[in-house]
Design a protein around this motif. Structure first.
Motif, PDB file in Angstrom:
ATOM      1  N   UNK A   2       0.826  -1.211   0.000  1.00 26.26           N
ATOM      2  CA  UNK A   2       0.000   0.000   0.000  1.00 26.26           C
ATOM      3  C   UNK A   2       0.859   1.259   0.000  1.00 26.26           C
ATOM      4  N   UNK A   3       1.949   1.213   0.750  1.00 32.42           N
ATOM      5  CA  UNK A   3       2.850   2.365   0.766  1.00 32.42           C
ATOM      6  C   UNK A   3       3.524   2.560  -0.587  1.00 32.42           C
ATOM      7  N   UNK A   4       3.820   1.468  -1.259  1.00 35.01           N
ATOM      8  CA  UNK A   4       4.451   1.574  -2.572  1.00 35.01           C
ATOM      9  C   UNK A   4       3.501   2.176  -3.598  1.00 35.01           C
ATOM     10  N   UNK A   5       2.221   1.805  -3.523  1.00 33.26           N
ATOM     11  CA  UNK A   5       1.260   2.381  -4.467  1.00 33.26           C
ATOM     12  C   UNK A   5       1.056   3.870  -4.241  1.00 33.26           C
ATOM     13  N   UNK A   6       1.184   4.311  -2.999  1.00 34.68           N
ATOM     14  CA  UNK A   6       1.019   5.740  -2.719  1.00 34.68           C
ATOM     15  C   UNK A   6       2.269   6.543  -3.039  1.00 34.68           C
ATOM     16  N   UNK A   7       3.428   5.922  -2.897  1.00 36.09           N
ATOM     17  CA  UNK A   7       4.681   6.629  -3.173  1.00 36.09           C
ATOM     18  C   UNK A   7       5.702   5.640  -3.728  1.00 36.09           C
ATOM     19  N   UNK A   8       6.033   5.823  -4.972  1.00 39.70           N
ATOM     20  CA  UNK A   8       7.026   4.956  -5.618  1.00 39.70           C
ATOM     21  C   UNK A   8       8.410   5.529  -5.364  1.00 39.70           C
ATOM     22  N   UNK A   9       9.201   4.775  -4.600  1.00 37.56           N
ATOM     23  CA  UNK A   9      10.559   5.208  -4.277  1.00 37.56           C
ATOM     24  C   UNK A   9      11.468   3.993  -4.288  1.00 37.56           C
ATOM     25  N   UNK A  10      12.764   4.256  -4.310  1.00 38.65           N
ATOM     26  CA  UNK A  10      13.735   3.154  -4.327  1.00 38.65           C
ATOM     27  C   UNK A  10      13.668   2.334  -3.047  1.00 38.65           C
ATOM     28  N   UNK A  11      13.439   2.997  -1.923  1.00 36.83           N
ATOM     29  CA  UNK A  11      13.365   2.277  -0.644  1.00 36.83           C
ATOM     30  C   UNK A  11      12.159   1.344  -0.612  1.00 36.83           C
ATOM     31  N   UNK A  12      11.008   1.851  -1.058  1.00 34.46           N
ATOM     32  CA  UNK A  12       9.809   1.014  -1.063  1.00 34.46           C
ATOM     33  C   UNK A  12       9.928  -0.129  -2.067  1.00 34.46           C
ATOM     34  N   UNK A  13      10.527   0.144  -3.208  1.00 30.82           N
ATOM     35  CA  UNK A  13      10.710  -0.924  -4.196  1.00 30.82           C
ATOM     36  C   UNK A  13      11.642  -2.014  -3.680  1.00 30.82           C
ATOM     37  N   UNK A  14      12.706  -1.642  -3.006  1.00 29.06           N
ATOM     38  CA  UNK A  14      13.633  -2.638  -2.460  1.00 29.06           C
ATOM     39  C   UNK A  14      12.976  -3.434  -1.343  1.00 29.06           C
ATOM     40  N   UNK A  15      12.143  -2.781  -0.554  1.00 26.49           N
ATOM     41  CA  UNK A  15      11.439  -3.487   0.520  1.00 26.49           C
ATOM     42  C   UNK A  15      10.471  -4.519  -0.053  1.00 26.49           C
ATOM     43  N   UNK A  16       9.712  -4.132  -1.072  1.00 25.62           N
ATOM     44  CA  UNK A  16       8.775  -5.069  -1.691  1.00 25.62           C
ATOM     45  C   UNK A  16       9.525  -6.196  -2.390  1.00 25.62           C
ATOM     46  N   UNK A  17      10.665  -5.907  -2.965  1.00 24.77           N
ATOM     47  CA  UNK A  17      11.456  -6.955  -3.615  1.00 24.77           C
ATOM     48  C   UNK A  17      11.887  -8.015  -2.615  1.00 24.77           C
ATOM     49  N   UNK A  18      12.332  -7.597  -1.441  1.00 25.98           N
ATOM     50  CA  UNK A  18      12.731  -8.558  -0.412  1.00 25.98           C
ATOM     51  C   UNK A  18      11.540  -9.378   0.082  1.00 25.98           C
ATOM     52  N   UNK A  19      10.395  -8.708   0.239  1.00 20.65           N
ATOM     53  CA  UNK A  19       9.203  -9.433   0.681  1.00 20.65           C
ATOM     54  C   UNK A  19       8.746 -10.438  -0.368  1.00 20.65           C
ATOM     55  N   UNK A  20       8.871 -10.088  -1.620  1.00 19.30           N
ATOM     56  CA  UNK A  20       8.485 -11.021  -2.683  1.00 19.30           C
ATOM     57  C   UNK A  20       9.419 -12.225  -2.722  1.00 19.30           C
ATOM     58  N   UNK A  21      10.697 -12.010  -2.497  1.00 23.81           N
ATOM     59  CA  UNK A  21      11.638 -13.139  -2.438  1.00 23.81           C
ATOM     60  C   UNK A  21      11.320 -14.050  -1.258  1.00 23.81           C
TER      61      UNK A  21
END
Length: 393
Positions: free
Chosen positions: A179-198
């Motif tokens: 939800x945070x990534x959809x509201x604000x696309x940033x490198x930190x949020x993208x890296x966090x979602x990448x780790x969660x997806x792994x």
């Protein structure tokens, strides 16, 4: 002598290190729930439970074997994530009892076996007083839930609960991050979602392996029949074959006929019992549904991640389109200004012309007309782009 003594001490220490390197820690739990810690090597375990080295190798933590539930002649070999156990008809051997994930399982197993033992003990006394109750071939009913299934139920409950807890933790971290990534696309949020997806991919593979193993067992009645250790032990020691009957019983016509009828009836119902796996099937189905629900949670989370990725890609495409539109406007303006600069450069040349002298009013009209032509050209380009759908209205 001291030198010899030092040599002996060094040899003892080296042999002790080798023994420690090949030994492993096990905990033994009997029917009463009493535990005994064993620090022995694999050969002692193989002799104790009578299994092959290839079956024991499945429980080696240094080897990456998939989740497995194997039924052998006298044991059940269980390898489910951190649960590595050997179940017999009378006891359970659990590897690495000091592991943080194994300690709760040992405690639960002790409580469950201790609570069930008085019931089974009372039934055992009743069977001693009435021998016909134990092997009642006329009814074909069992008096208690087999010990191996009680232990297997504890392990299945523990692994299903463990994987479900990991799934809930992942969900509690993943949904807010998405939800945070959809509201604000940033490198930190993208890296966090990448780790969660792994992490979700790894957890899905672990859950899938356990589910596949349970599904494989449910699809094969022979594999489920191999897990009935108490039944196989009872059939092996049953007097139905007649080998255990005294010779003087057979000399009596009345008793001999009764024994023959009991033997024939018992052999038929023993065959039926061997093919009856409904009790274990119901047990496995319950935990199969639970692990399947956990897998469905992960599938829902994966779909949510995919939807979030699609939404982000749509947003990025929209931003890219806006940049293209801005580039179109800028390029069109640059073309118009270049024409304006061309006219200015022509009139700014230092070449003697007759119309330069006494015609100062021309400068004003050149500037006005050139500006109107450039603006008209810019408007035509934008109108054409909107007409073709190249820019938004």
């Amino acid at each position: 002598m001291n030198r010899d003594g030092l040599v002996v001490t060094a040899v003892d220490q080296s042999s002790l290190k080798k023994k420690t390197a090949v030994s492993s820690s096990w905990i033994l739990l009997d029917r009463e729930g009493q535990s005994t810690t064993l620090d022995v090597d694999k050969h002692v375990i193989m002799r104790r439970v009578q299994i092959h080295a290839r079956d024991l190798r499945i429980l080696d933590p240094m080897l990456n074997y998939p989740s497995t539930i194997l039924g052998r002649e006298k044991v059940i070999v269980l390898n489910l994530e951190h649960i590595k156990a050997i179940i017999t008809a009378d006891e359970v051997l659990l590897r690495d009892p000091m592991d943080d994930n194994v300690i709760p399982i040992v405690e639960q197993l002790q409580r469950r076996l201790a609570s069930d033992y008085p019931i089974s003990q009372g039934q055992g006394e009743e069977e001693d007083n009435h021998p016909g109750v134990r092997n009642n071939f006329e009814t074909g009913e069992q008096n208690e839930f087999p010990f191996e299934f009680r232990a297997l139920e504890v392990f299945l409950e523990a692994i299903c609960g463990f994987l479900d807890a990991r799934t809930r933790e992942l969900e509690s971290d993943a949904y807010p991050a998405l939800d945070e990534l959809t509201s604000k696309i940033s490198s930190r949020n993208l890296d966090r979602v990448r780790k969660l997806k792994s992490a979700m991919t790894r957890l899905t593979n672990r859950v899938q392996k356990v589910r596949d193993e349970l599904e494989q067992l449910l699809d094969d009645d022979d594999d489920m029949a191999d897990l009935y250790l108490s039944r196989k032990l009872a059939v092996a020691s049953s007097p139905v074959s007649g080998s255990g009957a005294p010779h003087w019983f057979l000399n009596s016509p009345t008793i001999g006929s009764k024994i023959s009828r009991t033997m024939s009836r018992g052999s038929m119902e023993t065959t039926q019992e061997e093919n009856d796996v409904e009790e274990l099937e119901m047990l496995l189905e319950a935990y199969f549904m639970q692990i399947d629900g956990t897998l469905n949670k992960l599938s829902t989370l994966r779909e949510y991640i995919d939807d979030t990725e699609d939404y982000i890609n749509i947003q990025l495409d929209n931003h890219r389109n806006q940049l293209i539109q801005l580039e179109l406007f800028l390029c069109s303006g640059t073309v118009c200004l270049s024409m304006y600069s061309l006219v200015a450069a022509i009139f700014g040349m230092n070449i003697p012309y007759t119309w330069k002298t006494g015609h100062g009013y021309v400068f004003k009209w050149v500037v006005i007309i050139t500006g109107i032509v450039c603006a008209l050209l810019f408007s035509i380009i934008i109108f054409y782009a909107r007409h073709k759908g190249l820019v938004g209205s």
